[in-house]
Design a protein around this motif. Structure first.
Motif, short mmCIF file in Angstrom:
data_model
loop_
_atom_site.label_atom_id
_atom_site.label_comp_id
_atom_site.label_asym_id
_atom_site.label_seq_id
_atom_site.Cartn_x
_atom_site.Cartn_y
_atom_site.Cartn_z
N VAL A 14 42.60 30.77 35.70
CA VAL A 14 42.40 32.04 36.39
C VAL A 14 41.79 33.11 35.49
N ASP A 15 41.52 32.77 34.24
CA ASP A 15 40.87 33.72 33.35
C ASP A 15 39.47 34.05 33.88
N VAL A 16 39.02 35.25 33.59
CA VAL A 16 37.67 35.67 33.98
C VAL A 16 36.68 34.96 33.06
N SER A 17 35.67 34.33 33.65
CA SER A 17 34.68 33.58 32.86
C SER A 17 33.72 34.53 32.15
N GLN A 18 32.82 33.98 31.39
CA GLN A 18 31.82 34.77 30.67
C GLN A 18 30.66 35.20 31.57
N TYR A 19 30.51 34.56 32.74
CA TYR A 19 29.39 34.90 33.62
C TYR A 19 29.56 36.31 34.18
N ARG A 20 28.47 37.05 34.23
CA ARG A 20 28.45 38.38 34.84
C ARG A 20 27.23 38.47 35.75
N ASP A 21 27.43 39.04 36.92
CA ASP A 21 26.35 39.23 37.87
C ASP A 21 25.38 40.27 37.32
N GLN A 22 24.16 39.86 37.05
CA GLN A 22 23.16 40.75 36.47
C GLN A 22 22.71 41.85 37.44
N HIS A 23 23.00 41.67 38.71
CA HIS A 23 22.60 42.65 39.72
C HIS A 23 23.74 43.61 40.09
N PHE A 24 24.85 43.53 39.36
CA PHE A 24 26.00 44.39 39.64
C PHE A 24 25.60 45.86 39.47
N LYS A 25 25.97 46.67 40.45
CA LYS A 25 25.67 48.11 40.41
C LYS A 25 26.83 48.83 39.74
N GLY A 26 26.71 49.06 38.46
CA GLY A 26 27.77 49.70 37.70
C GLY A 26 27.72 49.21 36.27
N ASN A 27 28.64 49.71 35.45
CA ASN A 27 28.63 49.30 34.05
C ASN A 27 29.54 48.09 33.82
N ARG A 28 29.49 47.58 32.63
CA ARG A 28 30.24 46.37 32.26
C ARG A 28 31.76 46.57 32.42
N TYR A 29 32.24 47.74 32.04
CA TYR A 29 33.67 48.04 32.15
C TYR A 29 34.12 48.01 33.62
N GLU A 30 33.33 48.62 34.50
CA GLU A 30 33.68 48.63 35.93
C GLU A 30 33.69 47.22 36.50
N GLN A 31 32.70 46.42 36.10
CA GLN A 31 32.62 45.05 36.58
C GLN A 31 33.83 44.25 36.10
N GLU A 32 34.18 44.40 34.84
CA GLU A 32 35.32 43.69 34.26
C GLU A 32 36.61 44.05 35.00
N LYS A 33 36.78 45.32 35.27
CA LYS A 33 37.98 45.80 35.97
C LYS A 33 38.06 45.19 37.37
N LEU A 34 36.95 45.21 38.08
CA LEU A 34 36.92 44.63 39.43
C LEU A 34 37.21 43.13 39.41
N LEU A 35 36.64 42.42 38.44
CA LEU A 35 36.86 40.98 38.34
C LEU A 35 38.34 40.66 38.12
N LYS A 36 39.01 41.47 37.34
CA LYS A 36 40.43 41.23 37.03
C LYS A 36 41.36 41.57 38.19
N GLN A 37 40.86 42.33 39.16
CA GLN A 37 41.67 42.71 40.32
C GLN A 37 41.25 41.99 41.60
N SER A 38 40.12 41.34 41.55
CA SER A 38 39.49 40.79 42.74
C SER A 38 40.30 39.68 43.42
N ALA A 39 40.13 39.60 44.73
CA ALA A 39 40.67 38.48 45.52
C ALA A 39 39.50 37.72 46.15
N THR A 40 38.31 37.89 45.58
CA THR A 40 37.10 37.25 46.09
C THR A 40 36.59 36.23 45.08
N LEU A 41 36.23 35.06 45.59
CA LEU A 41 35.70 33.99 44.75
C LEU A 41 34.26 33.67 45.14
#
Length: 155
Positions: A14-41
C-alpha cells in the motif's frame, strides 16, 4: 533496532510508488498528500476487451466500489487498456492494492497504483494516436491490446 521494527509496520503493497502523473495540476507536495489520502486506484495492463462489469466483480471483493471509469482512446472512444477504480474508503482501496495488484483479469496480469483522484478528461489515453503511450511503441503482437503497436502498424 528501530529500522528492523519499522519493517514490521511497513506494508509495501500500500506504499505510494515512485510514479507521479506528469499532468497533475499542482505541486509535488499537493500530489503526494492526495496520493496518501486517496481511495482511487489506477489499474493498468487491461485487455481492450475487459468490461466494467469484470473490473467491478474483481475489485468489489475488496470493498464497496464507488465507481469505475474505463480508459478510452481519445479519438475512437473505445477502451484502451486502463481504468480508475474509486472506493468509498481508503481501507478498501488498500485491500485492493494488497490483494488484487498482480492478479489476472481477462487473462492478463494487471497492476494497480494509487491515483490522486479522478478528474474529468483523464479517462482518455495520452498517446498521439489516441490510446495509451505505451501501446504506441510496443513491438510485439498483443491481440488483447489491439495487435501490434501503432508505430509498427504504420510502417
Amino acid at each position: 533496532m528501530s529500522i528492523k521494527l519499522n519493517a514490521l509496520f511497513s506494508d509495501s503493497y500500500v506504499d505510494v510508488s515512485q510514479y507521479r502523473d506528469q499532468h497533475f495540476k499542482g505541486n509535488r507536495y499537493e500530489q503526494e498528500k492526495l496520493l496518501k489520502q486517496s481511495a482511487t486506484l489506477y489499474v493498468g495492463n487491461l485487455s481492450f476487451y475487459t468490461t466494467e462489469e469484470q473490473v467491478h466483480e474483481l475489485f468489489a471483493k475488496c470493498g464497496d466500489v464507488k465507481r469505475i471509469i474505463i480508459g478510452l482512446d481519445k479519438i475512437k472512444k473505445t477502451a484502451c487498456g486502463f481504468c480508475f477504480v474509486e472506493y468509498y474508503t481508503r481501507a478498501d482501496a488498500e485491500n485492493a492494492m494488497r490483494f488484487v495488484n498482480g492478479t489476472r483479469l481477462d487473462d492478463r496480469i494487471i497492476r494497480t497504483d494509487w491515483d490522486a483522484g479522478f478528474k474529468e478528461g483523464r479517462q482518455y489515453g495520452r498517446g498521439k494516436s489516441g490510446g495509451q503511450v505505451r501501446d504506441e511503441y510496443r513491438q510485439d503482437y498483443d491481440p488483447a491490446r489491439g495487435g501490434y503497436g501503432k508505430m509498427v502498424q504504420k510502417s
